[in-house]
Scaffold this motif. Structure first.
Motif, short mmCIF file in Angstrom:
data_model
loop_
_atom_site.label_atom_id
_atom_site.label_comp_id
_atom_site.label_asym_id
_atom_site.label_seq_id
_atom_site.Cartn_x
_atom_site.Cartn_y
_atom_site.Cartn_z
N TYR A 70 -1.03 2.55 -2.28
CA TYR A 70 -2.02 1.82 -1.50
C TYR A 70 -3.30 1.55 -2.28
N TRP A 115 2.42 -6.59 -0.98
CA TRP A 115 2.38 -5.49 -0.02
C TRP A 115 3.72 -5.27 0.70
N PRO A 117 6.88 -4.33 -0.08
CA PRO A 117 7.64 -3.07 -0.23
C PRO A 117 6.95 -1.88 0.46
N SER A 118 5.64 -1.80 0.36
CA SER A 118 4.93 -0.69 1.00
C SER A 118 4.95 -0.81 2.52
N LYS A 120 7.29 -2.32 4.24
CA LYS A 120 8.67 -2.03 4.65
C LYS A 120 8.89 -0.53 4.73
N GLN A 121 8.42 0.20 3.71
CA GLN A 121 8.56 1.65 3.69
C GLN A 121 7.80 2.28 4.86
N LEU A 122 6.61 1.79 5.15
CA LEU A 122 5.82 2.30 6.26
C LEU A 122 6.52 2.05 7.59
N GLU A 124 9.75 1.64 8.06
CA GLU A 124 10.93 2.50 8.13
C GLU A 124 10.55 3.94 8.46
N THR A 125 9.45 4.41 7.93
CA THR A 125 8.99 5.77 8.24
C THR A 125 8.60 5.89 9.71
N SER A 128 11.70 5.85 11.87
CA SER A 128 12.45 7.11 11.89
C SER A 128 11.76 8.18 12.73
#
Length: 132
Positions: A70, A115, A117-118, A120-122, A124-125, A128
Motif C-alpha cells: 500500500y 491498484w 491486485p491489492s 482483489k486481495q483485499l 478476497e480477504t 473469506s
C-alpha cells in the motif's frame, strides 16, 4: 536521499532554462512553441529523475514499516498523478485541452489498474472473513 545542494542546483538549472526560453521567444518566435515543449519535456524528465525519484525513495524508506504494497502504491500513484497533472497543464497551455483531458483520464485508469491486485486481495480477504 535528496540533498539541499542538489535541489538548489536543479532550481538554478530551471532558472537557466527559463532564461533560454525567453531568449528563444525573441530570437525565433515561430519556433518558440515547439522548442518550449521540447525543453519542457526534457526538463520534466530531468527533474523527475534528479528530485522526485530520490524523494520517493526517501519517503518509502521513511514509511517502510507500514503494510508493504500500500505505501509503495500510494507513493507511485501520487507521482504518476503529479506528472500527469504537469503534462496535462502543458497540453492545455499549448491549446490542446481535449487531449489534456484524455491524457488525465488515461493516467487515472493506469493508476487504478496498478491498484487492482491489492484490491482483489483485499476483497478476497474480506470475503473469506464473512460467513455466508
Amino acid at each position: 536521499m535528496v540533498v539541499y545542494g542538489d535541489v538548489m542546483a536543479v532550481i538554478f538549472q530551471l532558472f537557466i532554462v527559463y532564461l533560454l526560453l525567453l531568449l528563444l521567444s525573441f530570437a525565433a518566435p515561430a519556433l518558440h512553441p515547439i522548442l518550449y515543449t521540447t525543453l519542457f519535456l526534457m526538463v520534466a524528465v530531468y527533474v523527475l529523475f534528479t528530485v522526485l525519484v530520490p524523494f520517493a525513495k526517501s519517503l518509502l524508506l521513511l514509511v517502510e514499516k507500514l503494510p508493504a504494497p500500500y505505501t509503495t502504491l500510494l507513493v507511485v500513484s501520487a507521482g504518476l498523478y503529479y506528472m500527469a497533472e504537469i503534462l496535462a497543464l502543458q497540453m492545455k497551455d499549448e491549446g490542446y485541452g481535449a487531449l489534456s483531458q484524455l491524457f488525465q483520464t488515461v493516467m487515472k485508469i493506469v493508476i487504478i489498474t496498478l491498484w487492482f491486485p491489492s484490491i482483489k486481495q483485499l476483497i478476497e480477504t474480506i470475503h473469506s472473513l464473512i460467513p455466508w
